[in-house]
Write a protein that holds these residues in place. Structure first.
Motif, PDB file in Angstrom:
ATOM      1  N   TYR A  20       0.837  -1.197   0.000  1.00  0.00           N
ATOM      2  CA  TYR A  20       0.000   0.000   0.000  1.00  0.00           C
ATOM      3  C   TYR A  20       0.879   1.256   0.000  1.00  0.00           C
ATOM      4  CZ  TYR A  20      -4.275  -2.643   1.107  1.00  0.00           C
ATOM      5  OH  TYR A  20      -5.342  -3.487   1.087  1.00  0.00           O
ATOM      6  N   GLY A  21       1.922   1.230   0.810  1.00  0.00           N
ATOM      7  CA  GLY A  21       2.837   2.368   0.873  1.00  0.00           C
ATOM      8  C   GLY A  21       3.556   2.601  -0.445  1.00  0.00           C
ATOM      9  N   VAL A  22       3.994   1.524  -1.099  1.00  0.00           N
ATOM     10  CA  VAL A  22       4.663   1.653  -2.399  1.00  0.00           C
ATOM     11  C   VAL A  22       3.681   2.165  -3.449  1.00  0.00           C
ATOM     12  CG1 VAL A  22       5.754   0.329  -4.263  1.00  0.00           C
ATOM     13  CG2 VAL A  22       6.430  -0.060  -1.899  1.00  0.00           C
ATOM     14  N   GLY A  23       2.437   1.687  -3.392  1.00  0.00           N
ATOM     15  CA  GLY A  23       1.409   2.176  -4.320  1.00  0.00           C
ATOM     16  C   GLY A  23       1.115   3.649  -4.117  1.00  0.00           C
ATOM     17  N   ALA A  24       1.011   4.067  -2.852  1.00  0.00           N
ATOM     18  CA  ALA A  24       0.772   5.481  -2.556  1.00  0.00           C
ATOM     19  C   ALA A  24       1.939   6.334  -3.025  1.00  0.00           C
ATOM     20  CB  ALA A  24       0.547   5.669  -1.057  1.00  0.00           C
ATOM     21  N   LEU A  25       3.149   5.850  -2.818  1.00  0.00           N
ATOM     22  CA  LEU A  25       4.344   6.561  -3.257  1.00  0.00           C
ATOM     23  C   LEU A  25       4.332   6.731  -4.772  1.00  0.00           C
ATOM     24  CD1 LEU A  25       7.742   6.263  -1.795  1.00  0.00           C
ATOM     25  CD2 LEU A  25       7.640   5.559  -4.142  1.00  0.00           C
ATOM     26  N   SER A  26       3.984   5.678  -5.496  1.00  0.00           N
ATOM     27  CA  SER A  26       3.965   5.733  -6.961  1.00  0.00           C
ATOM     28  C   SER A  26       2.868   6.655  -7.489  1.00  0.00           C
ATOM     29  CB  SER A  26       3.756   4.333  -7.536  1.00  0.00           C
ATOM     30  OG  SER A  26       4.781   3.475  -7.103  1.00  0.00           O
ATOM     31  N   LEU A  27       1.693   6.581  -6.894  1.00  0.00           N
ATOM     32  CA  LEU A  27       0.595   7.441  -7.347  1.00  0.00           C
ATOM     33  C   LEU A  27       0.855   8.910  -7.047  1.00  0.00           C
ATOM     34  CD1 LEU A  27      -2.462   5.226  -6.401  1.00  0.00           C
ATOM     35  CD2 LEU A  27      -1.698   5.837  -8.703  1.00  0.00           C
ATOM     36  N   LEU A  28       1.451   9.183  -5.895  1.00  0.00           N
ATOM     37  CA  LEU A  28       1.796  10.571  -5.565  1.00  0.00           C
ATOM     38  C   LEU A  28       2.845  11.099  -6.536  1.00  0.00           C
ATOM     39  CD1 LEU A  28       1.460  12.990  -3.669  1.00  0.00           C
ATOM     40  CD2 LEU A  28       3.225  11.995  -2.224  1.00  0.00           C
ATOM     41  N   LEU A  29       3.811  10.264  -6.883  1.00  0.00           N
ATOM     42  CA  LEU A  29       4.830  10.655  -7.856  1.00  0.00           C
ATOM     43  C   LEU A  29       4.203  10.929  -9.225  1.00  0.00           C
ATOM     44  CD1 LEU A  29       7.857  11.029  -8.458  1.00  0.00           C
ATOM     45  CD2 LEU A  29       7.921   8.603  -9.034  1.00  0.00           C
ATOM     46  N   ALA A  30       3.253  10.095  -9.634  1.00  0.00           N
ATOM     47  CA  ALA A  30       2.574  10.305 -10.916  1.00  0.00           C
ATOM     48  C   ALA A  30       1.759  11.599 -10.907  1.00  0.00           C
ATOM     49  CB  ALA A  30       1.675   9.115 -11.237  1.00  0.00           C
ATOM     50  N   GLY A  31       1.056  11.869  -9.815  1.00  0.00           N
ATOM     51  CA  GLY A  31       0.289  13.113  -9.710  1.00  0.00           C
ATOM     52  C   GLY A  31       1.181  14.338  -9.754  1.00  0.00           C
ATOM     53  N   GLN A  32       2.322  14.259  -9.086  1.00  0.00           N
ATOM     54  CA  GLN A  32       3.266  15.387  -9.097  1.00  0.00           C
ATOM     55  C   GLN A  32       3.844  15.569 -10.499  1.00  0.00           C
ATOM     56  OE1 GLN A  32       3.625  17.321  -6.556  1.00  0.00           O
ATOM     57  NE2 GLN A  32       5.587  18.338  -6.724  1.00  0.00           N
ATOM     58  N   ALA A  33       4.124  14.477 -11.190  1.00  0.00           N
ATOM     59  CA  ALA A  33       4.666  14.570 -12.554  1.00  0.00           C
ATOM     60  C   ALA A  33       3.655  15.211 -13.507  1.00  0.00           C
ATOM     61  CB  ALA A  33       5.064  13.184 -13.047  1.00  0.00           C
ATOM     62  N   VAL A  34       2.383  14.865 -13.357  1.00  0.00           N
ATOM     63  CA  VAL A  34       1.355  15.462 -14.215  1.00  0.00           C
ATOM     64  C   VAL A  34       1.243  16.964 -13.933  1.00  0.00           C
ATOM     65  CG1 VAL A  34      -1.148  15.530 -14.656  1.00  0.00           C
ATOM     66  CG2 VAL A  34       0.044  13.346 -14.539  1.00  0.00           C
ATOM     67  N   ALA A  35       1.202  17.335 -12.663  1.00  0.00           N
ATOM     68  CA  ALA A  35       1.073  18.754 -12.309  1.00  0.00           C
ATOM     69  C   ALA A  35       2.286  19.552 -12.770  1.00  0.00           C
ATOM     70  CB  ALA A  35       0.886  18.905 -10.800  1.00  0.00           C
ATOM     71  N   MET A  36       3.470  19.011 -12.576  1.00  0.00           N
ATOM     72  CA  MET A  36       4.673  19.742 -12.977  1.00  0.00           C
ATOM     73  C   MET A  36       4.846  19.737 -14.495  1.00  0.00           C
ATOM     74  SD  MET A  36       5.813  21.106 -10.356  1.00  0.00           S
ATOM     75  CE  MET A  36       4.454  21.059  -9.209  1.00  0.00           C
ATOM     76  N   GLY A  37       4.384  18.687 -15.153  1.00  0.00           N
ATOM     77  CA  GLY A  37       4.429  18.675 -16.611  1.00  0.00           C
ATOM     78  C   GLY A  37       3.488  19.705 -17.209  1.00  0.00           C
ATOM     79  N   ALA A  38       2.334  19.871 -16.609  1.00  0.00           N
ATOM     80  CA  ALA A  38       1.361  20.845 -17.107  1.00  0.00           C
ATOM     81  C   ALA A  38       1.835  22.280 -16.895  1.00  0.00           C
ATOM     82  CB  ALA A  38       0.011  20.635 -16.438  1.00  0.00           C
ATOM     83  N   THR A  39       2.587  22.509 -15.820  1.00  0.00           N
ATOM     84  CA  THR A  39       3.082  23.861 -15.540  1.00  0.00           C
ATOM     85  C   THR A  39       4.518  24.062 -15.998  1.00  0.00           C
ATOM     86  OG1 THR A  39       3.829  23.261 -13.330  1.00  0.00           O
ATOM     87  CG2 THR A  39       1.587  24.106 -13.531  1.00  0.00           C
ATOM     88  N   ARG A  40       5.052  23.076 -16.671  1.00  0.00           N
ATOM     89  CA  ARG A  40       6.441  23.109 -17.138  1.00  0.00           C
ATOM     90  C   ARG A  40       7.404  23.362 -15.977  1.00  0.00           C
ATOM     91  NH1 ARG A  40       3.384  25.930 -20.525  1.00  0.00           N
ATOM     92  NH2 ARG A  40       3.008  25.093 -22.576  1.00  0.00           N
ATOM     93  N   CYS A  41       7.054  22.797 -14.845  1.00  0.00           N
ATOM     94  CA  CYS A  41       7.856  22.869 -13.615  1.00  0.00           C
ATOM     95  C   CYS A  41       8.168  24.312 -13.218  1.00  0.00           C
ATOM     96  CB  CYS A  41       9.127  22.052 -13.738  1.00  0.00           C
ATOM     97  SG  CYS A  41       9.794  21.553 -12.148  1.00  0.00           S
ATOM     98  N   PHE A  42       7.354  25.239 -13.640  1.00  0.00           N
ATOM     99  CA  PHE A  42       7.404  26.650 -13.261  1.00  0.00           C
ATOM    100  C   PHE A  42       8.642  27.380 -13.777  1.00  0.00           C
ATOM    101  CE2 PHE A  42       7.415  30.183 -10.071  1.00  0.00           C
ATOM    102  CZ  PHE A  42       6.190  30.693 -10.397  1.00  0.00           C
ATOM    103  N   CYS A  43       9.581  26.667 -14.391  1.00  0.00           N
ATOM    104  CA  CYS A  43      10.797  27.352 -14.827  1.00  0.00           C
ATOM    105  C   CYS A  43      11.020  27.274 -16.333  1.00  0.00           C
ATOM    106  CB  CYS A  43      12.015  26.790 -14.097  1.00  0.00           C
ATOM    107  SG  CYS A  43      12.217  25.031 -14.334  1.00  0.00           S
ATOM    108  N   CYS A  44      10.393  26.343 -17.014  1.00  0.00           N
ATOM    109  CA  CYS A  44      10.556  26.214 -18.462  1.00  0.00           C
ATOM    110  C   CYS A  44       9.342  26.852 -19.147  1.00  0.00           C
ATOM    111  CB  CYS A  44      10.662  24.746 -18.847  1.00  0.00           C
ATOM    112  SG  CYS A  44      12.050  23.920 -18.070  1.00  0.00           S
ATOM    113  N   GLY A  45       9.481  27.145 -20.394  1.00  0.00           N
ATOM    114  CA  GLY A  45       8.368  27.755 -21.123  1.00  0.00           C
ATOM    115  C   GLY A  45       8.462  29.272 -21.072  1.00  0.00           C
ATOM    116  N   ARG A  46       7.415  29.906 -21.556  1.00  0.00           N
ATOM    117  CA  ARG A  46       7.436  31.370 -21.599  1.00  0.00           C
ATOM    118  C   ARG A  46       7.282  31.946 -20.195  1.00  0.00           C
ATOM    119  NH1 ARG A  46       2.933  34.590 -21.391  1.00  0.00           N
ATOM    120  NH2 ARG A  46       0.938  33.515 -21.253  1.00  0.00           N
ATOM    121  N   ALA A  47       7.801  33.132 -20.023  1.00  0.00           N
ATOM    122  CA  ALA A  47       7.737  33.796 -18.724  1.00  0.00           C
ATOM    123  C   ALA A  47       6.306  34.206 -18.411  1.00  0.00           C
ATOM    124  CB  ALA A  47       8.641  35.017 -18.718  1.00  0.00           C
TER     125      ALA A  47
END
Length: 182
Positions: free
Chosen positions: A53-80
């Motif tokens: 359960y802990g490994v599953g939660a860790l993986s899902l949290l990582l996937a959610g963070q990757a989606v959010a940071m990919g959508a925002t271009r990790c706040f540092c890439c892309g146009r200003a």
């Protein structure tokens, strides 16, 4: 404008991670001392479900963070982004999101590793019952709490980022940096 698909996907992934972290806390391994045929005491552990359960939660949290940071271009890439309060709010939420994400991942990882560790004959060379190693109560609960906070701040970061990206950039007359009169 914020995408409903990104918001929903991050929310679902982080909500599932939260539920699995709570489930891991409730299903922690416990140990009982038993005796073998030779009369030696050893530890008998219950199910290892909370490790997975802990490994599953860790993986899902990582996937959610990757989606959010990919959508925002990790706040540092892309146009200003346009300067203003939305960019400021997005920056603060970005920092808090990463801090809570790292703490949640560490709690879930440490809890999973520690819960998977089992001693068997630790009392073999000493007198008395063996010391059965068990995970301390609250490690997965702390991971669940920080998972909730990471989800909250990832959502806020994405919404503020989308608002800042949709804002019109300031108009600068002339070339160069605008200066005020002294």
């Amino acid at each position: 404008m914020a995408s409903i698909v990104v918001i929903a996907l991050v929310l679902v992934l982080d909500l599932l991670a939260f539920v699995l972290a709570i489930g891991a806390e409730r299903r922690r391994s416990t140990a009982d001392v038993s005796k073998d045929d030779a009369g030696r005491s050893y530890c008998v552990y219950t199910t290892d479900a909370s490790t997975w359960y802990g490994v599953g939660a860790l993986s899902l949290l990582l996937a959610g963070q990757a989606v959010a940071m990919g959508a925002t271009r990790c706040f540092c890439c892309g146009r200003a982004l346009s300067p203003g309060r939305w960019r400021g709010f997005s920056g603060v939420c970005f920092i808090i999101c990463w801090l809570t994400f790292i703490i949640a991942e560490l709690c879930l990882l440490a809890g999973s590793v520690r819960n998977a560790y089992h001693t068997k004959y630790s009392g073999y060379f000493i007198n008395g019952p063996p010391h059965c190693t068990m995970l301390r109560k609250g490690v997965f609960a702390a991971g669940a709490a920080f998972t909730f906070l990471a989800a909250l701040f990832a959502e806020l970061h994405y919404m503020f980022y989308a608002a800042a990206a949709a804002a019109t950039p300031p108009i600068i007359h002339g070339s160069g940096i605008g200066m005020t009169r002294i």
